[in-house]
Design a protein around this motif. Sequence first.
Motif, PDB file in Angstrom:
ATOM      1  N   SER A   1       0.844  -1.197   0.000  1.00  0.00           N
ATOM      2  CA  SER A   1       0.000   0.000   0.000  1.00  0.00           C
ATOM      3  C   SER A   1       0.879   1.247   0.000  1.00  0.00           C
ATOM      4  O   SER A   1       2.044   1.210   0.421  1.00  0.00           O
ATOM      5  N   PRO A   2       0.372   2.381  -0.461  1.00  0.00           N
ATOM      6  CA  PRO A   2       1.183   3.601  -0.560  1.00  0.00           C
ATOM      7  C   PRO A   2       1.708   4.068   0.795  1.00  0.00           C
ATOM      8  O   PRO A   2       1.039   3.962   1.823  1.00  0.00           O
ATOM      9  N   ALA A   3       2.919   4.570   0.782  1.00  0.00           N
ATOM     10  CA  ALA A   3       3.520   5.112   2.004  1.00  0.00           C
ATOM     11  C   ALA A   3       2.930   6.503   2.298  1.00  0.00           C
ATOM     12  O   ALA A   3       2.604   7.265   1.390  1.00  0.00           O
ATOM     13  N   VAL A   4       2.812   6.796   3.580  1.00  0.00           N
ATOM     14  CA  VAL A   4       2.303   8.095   4.042  1.00  0.00           C
ATOM     15  C   VAL A   4       3.342   8.698   4.980  1.00  0.00           C
ATOM     16  O   VAL A   4       3.774   8.056   5.952  1.00  0.00           O
ATOM     17  N   GLU A   5       3.760   9.901   4.657  1.00  0.00           N
ATOM     18  CA  GLU A   5       4.706  10.616   5.520  1.00  0.00           C
ATOM     19  C   GLU A   5       3.914  11.454   6.539  1.00  0.00           C
ATOM     20  O   GLU A   5       3.015  12.204   6.158  1.00  0.00           O
ATOM     21  N   VAL A   6       4.270  11.320   7.809  1.00  0.00           N
ATOM     22  CA  VAL A   6       3.568  12.037   8.892  1.00  0.00           C
ATOM     23  C   VAL A   6       4.550  13.001   9.551  1.00  0.00           C
ATOM     24  O   VAL A   6       5.597  12.576  10.076  1.00  0.00           O
ATOM     25  N   VAL A   7       4.229  14.267   9.506  1.00  0.00           N
ATOM     26  CA  VAL A   7       5.046  15.302  10.172  1.00  0.00           C
ATOM     27  C   VAL A   7       4.236  15.841  11.353  1.00  0.00           C
ATOM     28  O   VAL A   7       3.141  16.386  11.167  1.00  0.00           O
ATOM     29  N   GLN A   8       4.767  15.679  12.532  1.00  0.00           N
ATOM     30  CA  GLN A   8       4.045  16.080  13.748  1.00  0.00           C
ATOM     31  C   GLN A   8       4.823  17.143  14.519  1.00  0.00           C
ATOM     32  O   GLN A   8       6.055  17.043  14.653  1.00  0.00           O
ATOM     33  N   ARG A   9       4.116  18.130  15.017  1.00  0.00           N
ATOM     34  CA  ARG A   9       4.719  19.172  15.846  1.00  0.00           C
ATOM     35  C   ARG A   9       3.829  19.411  17.062  1.00  0.00           C
ATOM     36  O   ARG A   9       2.597  19.518  16.916  1.00  0.00           O
ATOM     37  N   SER A  10       4.457  19.517  18.220  1.00  0.00           N
ATOM     38  CA  SER A  10       3.727  19.809  19.463  1.00  0.00           C
ATOM     39  C   SER A  10       4.429  20.943  20.195  1.00  0.00           C
ATOM     40  O   SER A  10       5.667  20.944  20.295  1.00  0.00           O
ATOM     41  N   ARG A  11       3.640  21.873  20.694  1.00  0.00           N
ATOM     42  CA  ARG A  11       4.171  22.972  21.505  1.00  0.00           C
ATOM     43  C   ARG A  11       3.479  22.951  22.851  1.00  0.00           C
ATOM     44  O   ARG A  11       2.247  22.961  22.910  1.00  0.00           O
ATOM     45  N   VAL A  12       4.272  22.944  23.914  1.00  0.00           N
ATOM     46  CA  VAL A  12       3.741  22.728  25.262  1.00  0.00           C
ATOM     47  C   VAL A  12       4.111  23.888  26.175  1.00  0.00           C
ATOM     48  O   VAL A  12       5.289  24.253  26.275  1.00  0.00           O
ATOM     49  N   ASN A  13       3.094  24.449  26.836  1.00  0.00           N
ATOM     50  CA  ASN A  13       3.295  25.426  27.907  1.00  0.00           C
ATOM     51  C   ASN A  13       3.121  24.704  29.237  1.00  0.00           C
ATOM     52  O   ASN A  13       2.072  24.098  29.492  1.00  0.00           O
ATOM     53  N   ASP A  14       4.128  24.771  30.067  1.00  0.00           N
ATOM     54  CA  ASP A  14       4.195  23.961  31.288  1.00  0.00           C
ATOM     55  C   ASP A  14       4.266  24.876  32.510  1.00  0.00           C
ATOM     56  O   ASP A  14       5.279  25.541  32.743  1.00  0.00           O
ATOM     57  N   TRP A  15       3.166  24.931  33.278  1.00  0.00           N
ATOM     58  CA  TRP A  15       3.125  25.707  34.535  1.00  0.00           C
ATOM     59  C   TRP A  15       3.209  24.755  35.716  1.00  0.00           C
ATOM     60  O   TRP A  15       2.458  23.780  35.785  1.00  0.00           O
ATOM     61  N   GLN A  16       4.111  25.059  36.641  1.00  0.00           N
ATOM     62  CA  GLN A  16       4.286  24.234  37.831  1.00  0.00           C
ATOM     63  C   GLN A  16       4.203  25.117  39.082  1.00  0.00           C
ATOM     64  O   GLN A  16       4.845  26.173  39.145  1.00  0.00           O
ATOM     65  N   ILE A  17       3.412  24.649  40.068  1.00  0.00           N
ATOM     66  CA  ILE A  17       3.201  25.407  41.305  1.00  0.00           C
ATOM     67  C   ILE A  17       3.608  24.532  42.487  1.00  0.00           C
ATOM     68  O   ILE A  17       2.838  23.684  42.943  1.00  0.00           O
ATOM     69  N   PRO A  18       4.835  24.685  42.987  1.00  0.00           N
ATOM     70  CA  PRO A  18       5.271  23.918  44.152  1.00  0.00           C
ATOM     71  C   PRO A  18       4.849  24.587  45.465  1.00  0.00           C
ATOM     72  O   PRO A  18       4.920  25.810  45.603  1.00  0.00           O
ATOM     73  N   PHE A  19       4.414  23.763  46.417  1.00  0.00           N
ATOM     74  CA  PHE A  19       4.124  24.188  47.791  1.00  0.00           C
ATOM     75  C   PHE A  19       5.156  23.488  48.681  1.00  0.00           C
ATOM     76  O   PHE A  19       5.094  22.267  48.852  1.00  0.00           O
TER      77      PHE A  19
END
Length: 259
Positions: free
Chosen positions: A136-154
């Motif tokens: 079957s035909p090949a499929v190229e997958v390009v993935q990008r993720s951007r993450v904002n990470d907030w951390q609140i330590p007590f």
Amino acid sequence: MCSSDLGACADRECVNCRLPGCPVEELTGTRRSTADAGIVRNNTHRISMNKIVLLLALSSATSTYAQVLSFGVKGGEPLLDAYQNHPSGDYQRRYIVGPTAEIHLPFHLSFEVDALYRRSGTASTNITYAFGGPPSPAVEVVQRSRVNDWQIPFLAKWEHGSGPIRPFIDAGVTYRHVSGTSTAEYFSPFGSTSQTAAATTTPNSDGFTFGGGVTLKLLVVRVSPEFRYTRWHSPPLVGIFLASNMNANQADLLVGFTF
């Protein structure tokens, strides 16, 4: 009728005399003016003393407040990769920044809370097949993720000593909220399509944090370099196609500036 001579005045009780030239009136007026001046001086002195007392009280209250509460900013750099399985295109911004506050308690104890921000993401290219595999035909997958990470330590904190250099240890719980977007683009002989979704379906998590460092007290500024480690119970899973786990182990080098 008052005489112009005090010794010859017929009315020795005429303290209310208002005749011009009356020596009794002049003497009484002089005494009255002297007494009024004394009252004004006493009132002025009393007002000045009240102002001084008020300023001292405000200064003492401000000093006490400053000793109990401190606010500032904390920044630093992550020491470990943000993602556990090291995808080919993972990245993270090499900074951590956010506000910090601390309540100082007796017996060298204090309570600290921060709100620290960092950013990371992934980018990868993979080959899949439209119908499970060749021919079957090949499929190229390009993935990008951007993450904002907030951390609140007590954190509960203990300092050793009372001088300008104070080693400390801290420990507590850190709550985390992750947001952002993931985009996957699919390229095949039949055309292209794309998909966009939230970076993760598990945005909230928590972990146990402990660390240690030293506080340097420089005039009104406290400088606190620190090493801090966090173990996440359930790190977020980021991505749409071949999602990546964020690292369960986190180590950071931080420096705080509080006033």
